[in-house]
Design a protein around this motif. Structure first.
Motif, PDB file in Angstrom:
ATOM      1  N   GLN A 178       0.698  -1.215  -0.051  1.00 43.28           N
ATOM      2  CA  GLN A 178       0.060   0.094   0.099  1.00 43.28           C
ATOM      3  C   GLN A 178       0.799   1.155   0.075  1.00 43.28           C
ATOM      4  OE1 GLN A 178      -2.364   1.385   3.573  1.00 43.28           O
ATOM      5  NE2 GLN A 178      -4.010   0.528   2.537  1.00 43.28           N
ATOM      6  N   PHE A 179       0.489   2.368  -0.993  1.00 40.64           N
ATOM      7  CA  PHE A 179       1.197   3.598  -1.113  1.00 40.64           C
ATOM      8  C   PHE A 179       0.403   4.787  -0.769  1.00 40.64           C
ATOM      9  CE2 PHE A 179       3.193   0.142  -3.596  1.00 40.64           C
ATOM     10  CZ  PHE A 179       4.711   0.191  -3.444  1.00 40.64           C
ATOM     11  N   LEU A 180       0.843   5.722  -0.278  1.00 41.38           N
ATOM     12  CA  LEU A 180       0.121   6.893   0.063  1.00 41.38           C
ATOM     13  C   LEU A 180      -0.155   7.695  -1.338  1.00 41.38           C
ATOM     14  CD1 LEU A 180       1.414   8.188   3.508  1.00 41.38           C
ATOM     15  CD2 LEU A 180      -1.014   6.907   3.024  1.00 41.38           C
ATOM     16  N   ASN A 181      -1.304   8.280  -1.546  1.00 44.37           N
ATOM     17  CA  ASN A 181      -1.460   9.128  -2.795  1.00 44.37           C
ATOM     18  C   ASN A 181      -2.361  10.134  -2.396  1.00 44.37           C
ATOM     19  OD1 ASN A 181      -1.201   9.716  -5.416  1.00 44.37           O
ATOM     20  ND2 ASN A 181      -2.373   8.156  -6.256  1.00 44.37           N
ATOM     21  N   GLY A 182      -2.648  10.913  -3.309  1.00 43.28           N
ATOM     22  CA  GLY A 182      -3.626  12.001  -2.993  1.00 43.28           C
ATOM     23  C   GLY A 182      -3.947  12.876  -4.254  1.00 43.28           C
ATOM     24  N   GLN A 183      -5.128  13.442  -4.335  1.00 45.87           N
ATOM     25  CA  GLN A 183      -5.406  14.509  -5.498  1.00 45.87           C
ATOM     26  C   GLN A 183      -5.798  15.580  -5.100  1.00 45.87           C
ATOM     27  OE1 GLN A 183      -8.428  12.467  -7.627  1.00 45.87           O
ATOM     28  NE2 GLN A 183      -7.925  13.519  -9.609  1.00 45.87           N
ATOM     29  N   VAL A 184      -5.399  16.579  -5.439  1.00 44.78           N
ATOM     30  CA  VAL A 184      -5.895  18.200  -5.254  1.00 44.78           C
ATOM     31  C   VAL A 184      -6.727  18.750  -6.378  1.00 44.78           C
ATOM     32  CG1 VAL A 184      -4.997  20.694  -5.065  1.00 44.78           C
ATOM     33  CG2 VAL A 184      -3.468  18.559  -3.681  1.00 44.78           C
ATOM     34  N   LEU A 185      -7.935  18.978  -5.955  1.00 43.46           N
ATOM     35  CA  LEU A 185      -9.081  19.413  -7.083  1.00 43.46           C
ATOM     36  C   LEU A 185      -9.451  20.625  -6.621  1.00 43.46           C
ATOM     37  CD1 LEU A 185     -10.476  15.736  -6.746  1.00 43.46           C
ATOM     38  CD2 LEU A 185      -9.365  16.698  -8.839  1.00 43.46           C
ATOM     39  N   ASP A 186     -10.170  21.281  -7.855  1.00 42.55           N
ATOM     40  CA  ASP A 186     -10.937  22.354  -7.739  1.00 42.55           C
ATOM     41  C   ASP A 186     -12.403  22.046  -7.732  1.00 42.55           C
ATOM     42  OD1 ASP A 186     -11.482  22.213 -10.334  1.00 42.55           O
ATOM     43  OD2 ASP A 186     -10.283  23.924 -10.901  1.00 42.55           O
ATOM     44  N   ARG A 187     -13.199  22.837  -7.983  1.00 41.76           N
ATOM     45  CA  ARG A 187     -14.712  22.411  -7.859  1.00 41.76           C
ATOM     46  C   ARG A 187     -15.109  21.612  -9.014  1.00 41.76           C
ATOM     47  NH1 ARG A 187     -19.551  23.720  -5.462  1.00 41.76           N
ATOM     48  NH2 ARG A 187     -18.692  25.358  -4.185  1.00 41.76           N
ATOM     49  N   ASP A 188     -14.636  22.111 -10.059  1.00 42.36           N
ATOM     50  CA  ASP A 188     -14.771  21.464 -11.497  1.00 42.36           C
ATOM     51  C   ASP A 188     -14.048  20.098 -11.654  1.00 42.36           C
ATOM     52  OD1 ASP A 188     -16.548  23.446 -12.268  1.00 42.36           O
ATOM     53  OD2 ASP A 188     -14.959  24.616 -13.582  1.00 42.36           O
ATOM     54  N   GLY A 189     -13.089  19.856 -10.813  1.00 44.45           N
ATOM     55  CA  GLY A 189     -12.250  18.907 -10.972  1.00 44.45           C
ATOM     56  C   GLY A 189     -12.902  17.960 -10.035  1.00 44.45           C
ATOM     57  N   LEU A 190     -13.397  18.020  -8.841  1.00 44.57           N
ATOM     58  CA  LEU A 190     -14.104  17.089  -7.989  1.00 44.57           C
ATOM     59  C   LEU A 190     -15.207  16.788  -8.909  1.00 44.57           C
ATOM     60  CD1 LEU A 190     -14.199  15.540  -5.364  1.00 44.57           C
ATOM     61  CD2 LEU A 190     -15.440  17.549  -4.431  1.00 44.57           C
ATOM     62  N   LEU A 191     -16.116  17.557  -9.227  1.00 47.52           N
ATOM     63  CA  LEU A 191     -17.474  17.202 -10.199  1.00 47.52           C
ATOM     64  C   LEU A 191     -17.009  16.157 -11.447  1.00 47.52           C
ATOM     65  CD1 LEU A 191     -19.229  20.635  -9.989  1.00 47.52           C
ATOM     66  CD2 LEU A 191     -19.964  18.493  -8.968  1.00 47.52           C
ATOM     67  N   GLY A 192     -15.914  16.608 -12.042  1.00 47.69           N
ATOM     68  CA  GLY A 192     -15.248  15.819 -13.199  1.00 47.69           C
ATOM     69  C   GLY A 192     -14.880  14.331 -12.528  1.00 47.69           C
ATOM     70  N   ARG A 193     -14.187  14.487 -11.731  1.00 49.51           N
ATOM     71  CA  ARG A 193     -13.800  13.242 -10.900  1.00 49.51           C
ATOM     72  C   ARG A 193     -15.081  12.031 -10.789  1.00 49.51           C
ATOM     73  NH1 ARG A 193     -13.107   9.009  -9.612  1.00 49.51           N
ATOM     74  NH2 ARG A 193     -11.696   8.155  -8.067  1.00 49.51           N
ATOM     75  N   THR A 194     -16.002  12.745 -10.036  1.00 46.70           N
ATOM     76  CA  THR A 194     -17.321  12.041  -9.965  1.00 46.70           C
ATOM     77  C   THR A 194     -17.859  11.684 -11.251  1.00 46.70           C
ATOM     78  OG1 THR A 194     -17.593  13.400  -8.001  1.00 46.70           O
ATOM     79  CG2 THR A 194     -19.458  12.309  -8.603  1.00 46.70           C
ATOM     80  N   ARG A 195     -17.901  12.307 -12.175  1.00 42.41           N
ATOM     81  CA  ARG A 195     -18.765  12.061 -13.478  1.00 42.41           C
ATOM     82  C   ARG A 195     -17.786  10.969 -14.014  1.00 42.41           C
ATOM     83  NH1 ARG A 195     -19.144  17.714 -13.841  1.00 42.41           N
ATOM     84  NH2 ARG A 195     -17.333  17.692 -15.261  1.00 42.41           N
ATOM     85  N   ALA A 222     -13.180  23.131   1.218  1.00 47.73           N
ATOM     86  CA  ALA A 222     -12.089  23.911   0.282  1.00 47.73           C
ATOM     87  C   ALA A 222     -11.476  25.016   1.139  1.00 47.73           C
ATOM     88  CB  ALA A 222     -12.723  24.187  -1.114  1.00 47.73           C
ATOM     89  N   THR A 223     -10.201  25.027   0.653  1.00 47.22           N
ATOM     90  CA  THR A 223      -9.436  26.183   1.207  1.00 47.22           C
ATOM     91  C   THR A 223      -8.720  26.772  -0.081  1.00 47.22           C
ATOM     92  OG1 THR A 223      -8.992  24.965   3.126  1.00 47.22           O
ATOM     93  CG2 THR A 223      -7.554  26.836   2.547  1.00 47.22           C
ATOM     94  N   ALA A 224      -9.092  27.889  -0.466  1.00 46.82           N
ATOM     95  CA  ALA A 224      -8.386  28.792  -1.356  1.00 46.82           C
ATOM     96  C   ALA A 224      -8.975  28.142  -2.661  1.00 46.82           C
ATOM     97  CB  ALA A 224      -7.106  28.881  -1.420  1.00 46.82           C
ATOM     98  N   GLY A 225     -10.073  27.709  -3.080  1.00 49.28           N
ATOM     99  CA  GLY A 225     -10.626  27.064  -4.139  1.00 49.28           C
ATOM    100  C   GLY A 225     -10.024  25.687  -4.552  1.00 49.28           C
ATOM    101  N   ARG A 226      -9.581  24.821  -3.367  1.00 50.47           N
ATOM    102  CA  ARG A 226      -8.998  23.641  -3.561  1.00 50.47           C
ATOM    103  C   ARG A 226      -9.336  22.552  -2.443  1.00 50.47           C
ATOM    104  NH1 ARG A 226      -8.199  25.900  -7.918  1.00 50.47           N
ATOM    105  NH2 ARG A 226      -6.333  25.716  -9.130  1.00 50.47           N
ATOM    106  N   LEU A 227      -9.193  21.450  -2.593  1.00 52.99           N
ATOM    107  CA  LEU A 227      -9.380  20.312  -1.541  1.00 52.99           C
ATOM    108  C   LEU A 227      -8.625  19.087  -1.948  1.00 52.99           C
ATOM    109  CD1 LEU A 227     -11.427  17.869  -2.482  1.00 52.99           C
ATOM    110  CD2 LEU A 227     -13.074  19.354  -1.602  1.00 52.99           C
ATOM    111  N   ARG A 228      -8.008  18.650  -1.027  1.00 50.06           N
ATOM    112  CA  ARG A 228      -7.329  17.395  -1.360  1.00 50.06           C
ATOM    113  C   ARG A 228      -8.161  16.184  -0.912  1.00 50.06           C
ATOM    114  NH1 ARG A 228      -3.676  13.505   1.122  1.00 50.06           N
ATOM    115  NH2 ARG A 228      -1.991  13.002  -0.361  1.00 50.06           N
ATOM    116  N   LEU A 229      -8.259  15.198  -2.005  1.00 49.96           N
ATOM    117  CA  LEU A 229      -9.011  14.046  -1.831  1.00 49.96           C
ATOM    118  C   LEU A 229      -7.672  12.994  -1.484  1.00 49.96           C
ATOM    119  CD1 LEU A 229     -11.726  12.392  -1.860  1.00 49.96           C
ATOM    120  CD2 LEU A 229     -11.017  11.990  -4.276  1.00 49.96           C
ATOM    121  N   ALA A 230      -7.881  12.611  -0.127  1.00 52.99           N
ATOM    122  CA  ALA A 230      -6.517  11.577   0.255  1.00 52.99           C
ATOM    123  C   ALA A 230      -6.864  10.282  -0.341  1.00 52.99           C
ATOM    124  CB  ALA A 230      -6.613  11.556   1.817  1.00 52.99           C
TER     125      ALA A 230
END
Length: 243
Positions: A178-195, A222-230
């Motif tokens: 197992q390895f740690l990873n993450g994705q930093v997304l703006d609003r459109d990115g999180l919605l696109g990730r969902t879609r 979100a902070t400053a228009g971004r959030l991190r999905l762990a």
């Protein structure tokens, strides 16, 4: 739904918003294969994993049956796309040093895919399954996971986790990490990730409700228009038995 066509309407979001994989993951997958290994990347999608393998020196045959996904793949030296499936790759016997399945093995017919991997990989080569999953010890990922489970249209998430056990049916020495990873997304990115997820609603009232909840989650965290999905990246690597 046919696994080879279910991403047709989601290929653009998949190419733009799916997470990548860390250098440590790719290095582990390729470890022990020697310089410039030949790798069959099965269910390669839009080539996210194929490009990373090539960037680490592999010569990659990206096997993908969905034309819409192949068309959205960014060209890269060292990556050649072919129209094939995990069960019928079009490759010749013992022609690759490794076969990989990034975020894809749960879509395969396991007995046929295992047989095809054993056929195309040289004796002593590797098979590797790689999965990005939410790290729900993190509050944002846990909240996103709750939304996904409420709206899921099928049992894809369960099948993904069970696919690691199925992959270990390959004849050889298996290791799971197992390895740690993450994705930093703006609003459109999180919605696109969902879609991009084929097991979530894309159209109509159910999709609208899903996107509303995802938008609320973004506003909350979100902070400053971004959030991190762990994320955590699971890897099952099998050194195939020599004949």
């Amino acid at each position: 739904m046919d696994p080879t066509t279910r991403f047709t309407s989601r290929a653009e979001d998949y190419a733009a918003h799916r997470p990548a994989y860390g250098d440590d993951v790719i290095e582990f997958v390729l470890e022990g294969l020697g310089p410039r290994p030949r790798v069959a990347d099965l269910g390669a999608g839009t080539g996210i994993s194929s490009r990373l393998l090539a960037a680490h020196g592999a010569q990659v045959i990206a096997v993908e049956p969905n034309a819409a996904m192949r068309e959205r793949a960014q060209p890269m030296p060292g990556v050649t796309f072919v129209d094939g499936t995990a069960e019928s790759t079009t490759l010749t016997a013992s022609s690759v040093d490794a076969a990989t399945a990034f975020q894809a093995f749960h879509w395969f017919r396991v007995p046929e895919a295992v047989a095809e991997i054993c056929r195309i990989v040289r004796p002593g080569g590797h098979g590797a399954l790689v999965l990005n999953e939410r790290d729900e010890s993190d509050a944002v990922a846990a909240a996103f996971g709750d939304i996904v489970r409420r709206h899921a249209l099928d049992d894809t998430e369960r099948r993904r986790m069970e696919s690691m056990d199925a992959f270990e049916r390959l004849p050889g020495l298996a290791e799971r990490r197992q390895f740690l990873n993450g994705q930093v997304l703006d609003r459109d990115g999180l919605l696109g990730r969902t879609r991009s997820a084929s097991y979530l609603p894309r159209d109509g009232p159910r999709a609208a409700a899903l996107e509303h909840e995802v938008g609320e989650l973004f506003s909350r965290y979100a902070t400053a228009g971004r959030l991190r999905l762990a994320l955590v990246t699971w890897v099952v690597r099998v050194q195939l038995e020599s004949t």
